[in-house]
Design a protein around this motif. Structure first.
Motif, PDB file in Angstrom:
ATOM      1  N   GLY A 178       0.780  -1.221   0.000  1.00 57.26           N
ATOM      2  CA  GLY A 178       0.000   0.000   0.000  1.00 57.26           C
ATOM      3  C   GLY A 178       0.813   1.273   0.000  1.00 57.26           C
ATOM      4  N   ASP A 179       2.132   1.192   0.125  1.00 57.42           N
ATOM      5  CA  ASP A 179       2.975   2.379   0.059  1.00 57.42           C
ATOM      6  C   ASP A 179       3.319   2.672  -1.400  1.00 57.42           C
ATOM      7  N   LEU A 180       3.530   3.928  -1.701  1.00 52.77           N
ATOM      8  CA  LEU A 180       3.801   4.333  -3.078  1.00 52.77           C
ATOM      9  C   LEU A 180       4.848   5.432  -3.092  1.00 52.77           C
ATOM     10  N   TYR A 181       5.566   5.511  -4.198  1.00 51.90           N
ATOM     11  CA  TYR A 181       6.529   6.583  -4.400  1.00 51.90           C
ATOM     12  C   TYR A 181       6.790   6.729  -5.895  1.00 51.90           C
ATOM     13  N   ALA A 182       7.204   7.910  -6.292  1.00 53.59           N
ATOM     14  CA  ALA A 182       7.578   8.175  -7.679  1.00 53.59           C
ATOM     15  C   ALA A 182       8.391   9.453  -7.699  1.00 53.59           C
ATOM     16  N   LEU A 183       9.283   9.544  -8.668  1.00 54.49           N
ATOM     17  CA  LEU A 183      10.098  10.744  -8.866  1.00 54.49           C
ATOM     18  C   LEU A 183      10.314  10.902 -10.357  1.00 54.49           C
ATOM     19  N   VAL A 184       9.875  12.037 -10.905  1.00 57.33           N
ATOM     20  CA  VAL A 184       9.919  12.234 -12.346  1.00 57.33           C
ATOM     21  C   VAL A 184      10.480  13.612 -12.665  1.00 57.33           C
ATOM     22  N   PRO A 185      11.340  13.713 -13.698  1.00 59.35           N
ATOM     23  CA  PRO A 185      11.763  15.022 -14.192  1.00 59.35           C
ATOM     24  C   PRO A 185      10.716  15.577 -15.158  1.00 59.35           C
ATOM     25  N   THR A 186      10.362  16.844 -15.024  1.00 58.39           N
ATOM     26  CA  THR A 186       9.329  17.470 -15.851  1.00 58.39           C
ATOM     27  C   THR A 186       9.823  18.828 -16.328  1.00 58.39           C
ATOM     28  N   PRO A 187       9.110  19.455 -17.264  1.00 52.71           N
ATOM     29  CA  PRO A 187       9.488  20.819 -17.664  1.00 52.71           C
ATOM     30  C   PRO A 187       9.405  21.825 -16.525  1.00 52.71           C
ATOM     31  N   TYR A 188       8.759  21.463 -15.429  1.00 55.18           N
ATOM     32  CA  TYR A 188       8.627  22.366 -14.284  1.00 55.18           C
ATOM     33  C   TYR A 188       9.531  21.949 -13.131  1.00 55.18           C
ATOM     34  N   GLY A 189      10.528  21.148 -13.419  1.00 50.89           N
ATOM     35  CA  GLY A 189      11.456  20.701 -12.402  1.00 50.89           C
ATOM     36  C   GLY A 189      11.187  19.267 -11.996  1.00 50.89           C
ATOM     37  N   VAL A 190      12.045  18.753 -11.155  1.00 47.58           N
ATOM     38  CA  VAL A 190      11.867  17.394 -10.641  1.00 47.58           C
ATOM     39  C   VAL A 190      10.721  17.388  -9.639  1.00 47.58           C
ATOM     40  N   ARG A 191       9.817  16.435  -9.794  1.00 44.51           N
ATOM     41  CA  ARG A 191       8.683  16.319  -8.884  1.00 44.51           C
ATOM     42  C   ARG A 191       8.623  14.903  -8.333  1.00 44.51           C
ATOM     43  N   MET A 192       8.144  14.800  -7.094  1.00 42.64           N
ATOM     44  CA  MET A 192       8.150  13.506  -6.424  1.00 42.64           C
ATOM     45  C   MET A 192       6.932  13.378  -5.535  1.00 42.64           C
ATOM     46  N   ILE A 193       6.596  12.143  -5.230  1.00 42.58           N
ATOM     47  CA  ILE A 193       5.485  11.849  -4.324  1.00 42.58           C
ATOM     48  C   ILE A 193       5.834  10.606  -3.520  1.00 42.58           C
ATOM     49  N   ILE A 194       5.412  10.596  -2.277  1.00 40.04           N
ATOM     50  CA  ILE A 194       5.467   9.396  -1.450  1.00 40.04           C
ATOM     51  C   ILE A 194       4.179   9.365  -0.647  1.00 40.04           C
ATOM     52  N   GLY A 195       3.577   8.198  -0.521  1.00 41.54           N
ATOM     53  CA  GLY A 195       2.281   8.124   0.139  1.00 41.54           C
ATOM     54  C   GLY A 195       2.018   6.760   0.737  1.00 41.54           C
ATOM     55  N   ASP A 196       0.919   6.713   1.472  1.00 41.13           N
ATOM     56  CA  ASP A 196       0.506   5.487   2.160  1.00 41.13           C
ATOM     57  C   ASP A 196      -1.003   5.348   2.010  1.00 41.13           C
ATOM     58  N   VAL A 197      -1.435   4.250   1.402  1.00 41.14           N
ATOM     59  CA  VAL A 197      -2.857   4.001   1.169  1.00 41.14           C
ATOM     60  C   VAL A 197      -3.445   3.328   2.407  1.00 41.14           C
ATOM     61  N   ARG A 198      -4.623   3.764   2.785  1.00 40.60           N
ATOM     62  CA  ARG A 198      -5.310   3.107   3.892  1.00 40.60           C
ATOM     63  C   ARG A 198      -5.659   1.673   3.483  1.00 40.60           C
ATOM     64  N   GLY A 199      -5.374   0.723   4.375  1.00 42.90           N
ATOM     65  CA  GLY A 199      -5.685  -0.670   4.090  1.00 42.90           C
ATOM     66  C   GLY A 199      -4.489  -1.420   3.540  1.00 42.90           C
ATOM     67  N   LYS A 200      -4.709  -2.686   3.237  1.00 45.41           N
ATOM     68  CA  LYS A 200      -3.655  -3.561   2.757  1.00 45.41           C
ATOM     69  C   LYS A 200      -4.207  -4.445   1.640  1.00 45.41           C
ATOM     70  N   GLY A 201      -3.328  -5.257   1.085  1.00 47.32           N
ATOM     71  CA  GLY A 201      -3.746  -6.224   0.081  1.00 47.32           C
ATOM     72  C   GLY A 201      -3.943  -5.618  -1.292  1.00 47.32           C
ATOM     73  N   LEU A 202      -4.664  -6.358  -2.143  1.00 46.96           N
ATOM     74  CA  LEU A 202      -4.860  -5.936  -3.529  1.00 46.96           C
ATOM     75  C   LEU A 202      -5.610  -4.611  -3.663  1.00 46.96           C
ATOM     76  N   PRO A 203      -6.648  -4.322  -2.843  1.00 52.51           N
ATOM     77  CA  PRO A 203      -7.289  -3.009  -2.972  1.00 52.51           C
ATOM     78  C   PRO A 203      -6.318  -1.856  -2.749  1.00 52.51           C
ATOM     79  N   ALA A 204      -5.402  -2.001  -1.782  1.00 58.14           N
ATOM     80  CA  ALA A 204      -4.418  -0.947  -1.537  1.00 58.14           C
ATOM     81  C   ALA A 204      -3.466  -0.808  -2.722  1.00 58.14           C
ATOM     82  N   VAL A 205      -3.072  -1.928  -3.323  1.00 58.58           N
ATOM     83  CA  VAL A 205      -2.194  -1.871  -4.490  1.00 58.58           C
ATOM     84  C   VAL A 205      -2.895  -1.172  -5.647  1.00 58.58           C
ATOM     85  N   GLY A 206      -4.185  -1.445  -5.844  1.00 65.57           N
ATOM     86  CA  GLY A 206      -4.938  -0.779  -6.905  1.00 65.57           C
ATOM     87  C   GLY A 206      -5.026   0.716  -6.689  1.00 65.57           C
TER      88      GLY A 206
END
Length: 419
Positions: A178-206
């Motif tokens: 259920g945790d997620l992260y990403a880091l991408v270079p864009t025309p507006y600079g490098v942008r990133m995200i890190i997060g935590d989805v409530r719950g576990k299992g396949l629904p959290a992955v979706g």
């Protein structure tokens, strides 16, 4: 993108050896090693031990039924042919020992019949086990593909940053959670995200896949970081249930020395200055998690953080800070980061991860993600405008960030210094 280097492989030229003697010897050794690796050693040892006991004691029929342990053990490690070989060996040994010890024919026949039945049943069990292992291998390959689709590998350098990532899923045999992260270079600079989805299992992955997909699309389209967060919020409002939400930190580096942070109910990042001091970047105006804005009516606020050369930023999920030891004590992430910080983000996270695993005794009870960025010093001859471009093998983007009005609630937040 340079991420392709993470998956690519070098195509080395094949060498042809003219010394056939050496080549044949190497091939023989390789076949012998492969045969030894696949040989059921323990079943043969069991059969040999029973033979020695029988020869020493001459007990005859008392020990012969124990020979069935050979094919039964072989079923746990060997293929059906190996099980049959062990069974045939046990039957031959049983017949020889029974004849030597003058075991009555009826009793010897009963022992041989039992060995045959155990061998056949063990061979069937071995066949079923190998079939399940092949299915499991196929499932693992699909999980590996899903991991690369959802949590794409991040190269060691993106734009002006050195980057390192560590991710541990709490579920057994899982690669993503259920945790997620990403880091991408864009025309507006490098942008990133890190997060935590409530719950576990396949629904959290979706849900994690949904958030990352929207983020990667919006990060390239929206000049303003708050607009990126708004796109994610609207998508979650359409697709999540009433009690589902995602805590997240969305950050951007639009120009040299300026880091923008939007914290949506997530654990505050840790800012490591070049001097080695660690500060918690607490939000100036706390914002509810993504997916709950309609319930509170509160809009996220933009926080500006100065990021100088040599500074580092650690983004993480609560699976790290809420990890407990046997005494129910939380892991002190800020203190651990201060102990292990170095000029190599990968080495820093490796030390942190090892200490975290030792703190919990080797098994995390929640997904844990760590994303560390370091801003190395820019050479004097380098063009500062190229800092906002893509990293790795991609062409640097030198499009300047468009002018933007001051965002409501914006402020410089360096937070608390870890004691």
């Amino acid at each position: 993108m340079s991420q392709a280097r993470e998956h690519g492989s070098e195509h080395w030229p094949k060498r042809t050896f003219t010394n056939r003697g050496v080549g044949s010897g190497a091939a023989v050794r390789k076949r012998a090693a492969h045969l030894a690796f696949g040989t059921p050693v323990l079943p043969f040892l069991v059969v040999g031990a029973i033979v020695l006991v029988d020869l020493a004691g001459g007990a005859g029929v008392i020990w012969l039924p124990l020979l069935a342990a050979g094919p039964a053990l072989a079923a746990t490690t060997s293929r059906p042919c190996g099980v049959l070989c062990v069974g045939l060996l046990a039957a031959a040994v049983s017949a020889i020992l029974g004849t030597r010890d003058a075991v009555p024919g009826g009793e010897l026949t009963a022992v041989l019949s039992a060995l045959a039945a155990v061998t056949l049943a063990s061979a069937l069990a071995s066949a079923l086990r190998w079939r399940r292992e092949r299915v499991l291998a196929a499932v693992r390959s699909v999980a590996e593909a899903a991991q690369h689709a959802v949590l794409a590998p991040i190269p060691s350098s993106v734009g002006p940053f050195q980057v390192a990532v560590r991710y541990s899923a709490a579920a057994a045999e899982a690669r993503i959670g259920g945790d997620l992260y990403a880091l991408v270079p864009t025309p507006y600079g490098v942008r990133m995200i890190i997060g935590d989805v409530r719950g576990k299992g396949l629904p959290a992955v979706g849900t994690a896949a949904l958030v990352l997909g929207v983020f990667r699309e919006a990060a390239y389209d929206e000049p303003d970081l708050l607009a990126v967060v708004g796109r994610i919020e609207r998508s979650l409002a359409r697709n999540l249930g009433y009690d589902d939400f995602v805590t997240a930190v969305v950050a951007g580096y639009p120009e040299p020395g300026r880091l923008e942070v939007v914290n949506c109910g997530h654990a505050p990042p840790l800012h490591v200055r070049a001097s080695g001091s660690v500060a918690s970047v607490d939000p100036v105006n706390p914002t509810p998690p993504l997916g709950l804005r309609a319930l509170t009516g509160e809009a996220p606020s933009l926080q500006v953080l100065p990021l100088a050369d040599g500074d580092q930023l650690l983004l993480y999920t609560d699976g790290v800070t809420e990890a407990r030891d046997h005494g129910r004590e939380f892991y002190p992430l800020a203190e651990g980061l201060a102990r292990h910080v170095s000029d190599e983000p990968a080495a820093t996270l490796a030390a942190l991860d090892a200490e975290l695993q030792a703190h919990v005794g080797g098994r995390l009870h929640d997904d844990a993600a760590l994303l560390l960025l370091r801003k190395p010093a820019v050479p004097a001859s380098a063009d500062p405008a190229s800092e906002v471009g893509a990293g790795g093998d991609s062409v640097a983007v030198t499009v300047p960030s468009p002018p933007r009005p001051p965002a409501a609630g914006a402020g410089v937040g360096c937070g608390r210094v870890a004691e």
